[in-house]
Scaffold this active site. Structure first.
Site, short mmCIF file in Angstrom:
data_model
loop_
_atom_site.label_atom_id
_atom_site.label_comp_id
_atom_site.label_asym_id
_atom_site.label_seq_id
_atom_site.Cartn_x
_atom_site.Cartn_y
_atom_site.Cartn_z
N SER A 72 -3.66 8.23 5.37
CA SER A 72 -4.02 8.65 4.00
C SER A 72 -3.94 7.55 2.96
CB SER A 72 -3.11 9.80 3.57
OG SER A 72 -3.55 10.97 4.18
N LYS A 75 -7.12 6.79 1.41
CA LYS A 75 -7.78 7.68 0.45
C LYS A 75 -7.87 7.05 -0.93
CE LYS A 75 -6.03 11.89 2.73
NZ LYS A 75 -4.94 12.89 2.70
N TYR A 197 -14.41 10.20 7.73
CA TYR A 197 -13.03 10.38 7.27
C TYR A 197 -12.03 10.08 8.39
CZ TYR A 197 -8.73 12.72 5.90
OH TYR A 197 -7.41 12.98 5.65
N TYR A 249 1.71 13.40 -2.47
CA TYR A 249 1.56 14.85 -2.24
C TYR A 249 2.51 15.64 -3.11
CZ TYR A 249 -0.48 12.61 1.76
OH TYR A 249 -1.20 11.78 2.56
N VAL A 267 0.36 9.34 7.16
CA VAL A 267 1.18 9.88 8.24
C VAL A 267 1.43 8.86 9.37
CG1 VAL A 267 0.69 12.32 7.85
CG2 VAL A 267 -0.81 10.99 9.35
N1 GLN Z 1 -5.80 11.63 9.11
C1 GLN Z 1 -4.73 12.40 8.55
C2 GLN Z 1 -5.18 13.84 8.29
O1 GLN Z 1 -6.23 14.04 7.76
C3 GLN Z 1 -4.27 11.77 7.29
C4 GLN Z 1 -3.19 12.55 6.64
C5 GLN Z 1 -2.15 11.73 6.00
O2 GLN Z 1 -1.99 10.55 6.28
N2 GLN Z 1 -1.37 12.36 5.16
O3 GLN Z 1 -4.49 14.77 8.60
#
Ligand code: GLN
Length: 613
Positions: A72, A75, A197, A249, A267
């Site tokens: 993430s 993002k 993605y 988050y 993650v």
């Molecule tokens: N690829 C992961 C997902 O979409 C990314 C989530 C994350 O890093 N929080 O679940």
């Protein structure tokens, strides 16, 4: 004998980071993510901390070169690319920027519009991928990969296994994709967008890369090592804002409260934090807390922020005044030695030139005091030079203020020029500053102002005097006409073409020259064979080469004719003849040389004092 190079003191910052790393080594809370099966193999003990300053210095400790998937953290960066492709208003109409209070993978969209709450949760990030354009023969993912690589300053790649693993199991994200299609947030079937993605999340980075990407954000979007403008500076604040409000988050509020830095976690165990304008931080530690943030990463960042006082809202972050130093043209003259009349004129009126040296980051708070200062000086001067040599960056606001200030000064009859604009010159020209107002260095700018000042004082366009008879030279000022005539008969006349050497560095120095016509430049040869540095310019009426005549040392610099010149030479033999035949004249000449040298010393002292201020 001591080998000096073996005594290499360690940076206290490195030692601090080592200590910080040790302090958190045994913290073992959190679980390595396993909902993407391939991630479950990460070693929970991997742990790296990296800090990159905005000028590209890297501090690192632990597993900072261990590759892992960005997840993430991507993002935040892809949001910048989508903004560049689509602009702020379209992006805001499709993806909101409100903290959601939900988990990263929640299927949460705004009730009225169906817009995802923000680009940092999966719904918003998938929608953001959908806004990136396939362009210039590159697919969406190729563009995202190139964009992230530019930020990191190296070519990144995709971990195909992690990508496959997530693509095979990412049903929840697929559901989000179809919801977005349903609400018209994306304009096509989500299939390609979702694969984009998943691939984006599987881009492989290291802890050091994260810190470097952070430093790029801190450095107005320019990678501090490659100097590539990776992110359009216009959107850097948009990216950092959503990172601040939504990057962690459902922990974003407490994070801002405790750590106070825009950040993004993934993650894979990565955390990227930014101190805007200063530095980037990368932390890597795979075990996650219940909100999906690196458990150890959060603790380390909290300590870092507290120990180094990095919190954005901490008091005391007063802007550095951009005004470094100021002096007038009476204190510091250009390196052009002019004929006596003009020289004296400048001595009296040089204060009408005001040089202002700036430093650091030019933004509104830093540049505002400069405006006040210059306006206060304006009634006393005709020329203002802004020296940008020590300026690290000029933001749009400061650039506009520089232009506005220049216009206001012009209305009051004060001409403002700039020097050492370097990287900023193109922007300035684009904004309408004429090339004639930009000078390579302070000497060139000073000389320009002096010429303009002399032109207005003497009423001539070209203040330089082309021919100065021997009798009017600075060296012979106040000497008896009979003595001058004696010298006139004995000092041979030489000529040189433009570009010709009159003196070469290294030669024996056994004469001084009085320039009658034209001008010469004194150049210091570069030891590395580069462009020689111009030290001084002498105009007709001035003499040069006297130092070697007096101390018998070899020539230290080249003297080259800048135009066709005519000069008269007084050599050692004639100097000695003077001693026996005209001792009084010799004494006078020596006095005159003494006066000239002490004048130079006095000038140098005044300059040094001005620079020390
Ligand atoms: N690829 C992961 C997902 O979409 C990314 C989530 C994350 O890093 N929080 O679940």
């Amino acid at each position: 004998m001591t080998d000096l190079s073996s005594i290499q003191p360690r940076s206290p910052i490195e030692l601090y980071l080592k200590d910080l790393h040790e302090r958190h080594l045994n913290f073992r809370e959190g679980q390595v993510a396993d909902y993407i099966p391939e991630l479950a193999g990460a070693d929970p003990d991997w742990f790296g901390i990296s800090i990159v300053t905005r000028d590209g210095h890297v501090y690192e400790v632990g597993d900072t070169r261990q590759p892992f998937t960005i997840q993430s953290v991507s993002k935040a960066i892809t949001y910048g690319l989508a903004l560049e492709d689509r602009g702020e208003s379209l992006m805001l109409s499709r993806i909101s920027v409100e903290p959601s209070g939900d988990a990263f993978n929640a299927i949460s969209l705004k009730a009225d519009s169906g817009a995802p709450f923000n680009p940092m949760i999966n719904a918003g990030a998938i929608a953001t991928c959908g806004q990136v354009l396939a362009r210039d023969g590159l697919s969406r993912i190729e563009r995202i990969l190139a964009y992230l690589s530019a930020c990191a300053g190296r070519r990144l790649d995709i971990d195909e296994k992690v990508y496959r693993s997530e693509s095979d199991t990412g049903h929840r994200n697929r559901a989000i994709g179809w919801m977005l299609r349903n609400f018209g947030i994306i304009d096509e079937e989500p299939t390609d967008i979702l694969e984009t993605y998943f691939r984006q999340c599987a881009i492989r980075v290291t802890c050091r890369d994260l810190a470097m990407i952070g430093a790029t954000l801190a450095n107005s979007g320019r990678n501090p090592l490659t100097h590539e403008q990776a992110i359009d500076p216009e959107f850097v604040d948009n990216i950092l804002s959503v990172m601040s409000s939504c990057g962690m988050y459902d922990y974003s509020g407490e994070w801002l409260y405790r750590v106070g830095l825009p950040a993004k976690s993934g993650v894979g165990g990565g955390v990227l934090a930014v101190l805007p304008g200063q530095l980037g931080i990368g932390i890597f530690s795979p075990p996650l807390d219940t909100q999906g943030n690196s458990a150890r990463g959060i603790r380390v960042c909290a300590d870092l922020s507290r120990d180094l006082a990095l919190h954005l809202f901490a008091p005391g972050a007063a802007p550095v005044n951009a005004l470094r130093l100021s002096y007038d043209g009476g204190q510091v003259a250009s390196r052009r030695h002019r004929a006596k009349k003009l020289h004296d004129l400048l001595r009296g009126k040089g204060h009408r030139i005001r040089v202002v040296e700036l430093q650091g980051e030019l933004n509104f708070p830093a540049f505002e005091p400069v405006i006040r200062f210059v306006l206060k000086q304006a009634p006393y001067c005709r020329h203002v030079v802004l020296n940008l040599r020590h300026v690290a960056n000029i933001d749009k606001v400061a650039l506009k203020l520089i232009l506005d200030l220049r216009r206001r000064l012009a209305e009051a009859g004060v001409d403002m020029v700039l020097c050492n604009a370097g990287l900023f010159a193109d922007d300035m020209i684009e904004q309408g500053i004429g090339r004639e107002a930009l000078f390579v260095d302070d000497d060139a700018a000073l000389e320009h102002c002096e010429n303009a000042l002399l032109a207005s004082l003497t009423g001539t366009v070209e203040p330089g005097t082309t021919r100065v008879p021997l009798a009017e030279s600075t060296l012979l000022a106040g000497i008896d006409p009979a003595d001058i005539e004696w010298l006139d008969r004995r000092m041979p006349e030489h000529r040189a073409r433009a570009g010709e050497h009159v003196i070469r560095a290294g030669e024996a120095g056994d004469s001084l020259s009085v320039l009658i016509e034209g001008s010469v430049g004194v150049y210091l040869p570069s030891p590395t064979g580069g462009k020689p540095k111009r030290l001084e310019v002498f105009d007709a009426g001035r003499s040069f080469g006297e130092i070697s005549l007096l101390d018998g040392s070899e020539r230290s610099a080249d003297v080259i004719a800048l135009e066709p010149i005519c000069y008269r030479v007084l050599d050692l033999a004639l100097f000695e003849q003077l001693g026996s035949e005209r001792p009084a004249l010799k004494l006078k000449l020596l006095e005159q040389l003494c006066r000239q040298l002490s004048g130079n010393l006095r000038k140098a002292n005044i300059e040094i004092a001005a620079f020390r201020e």
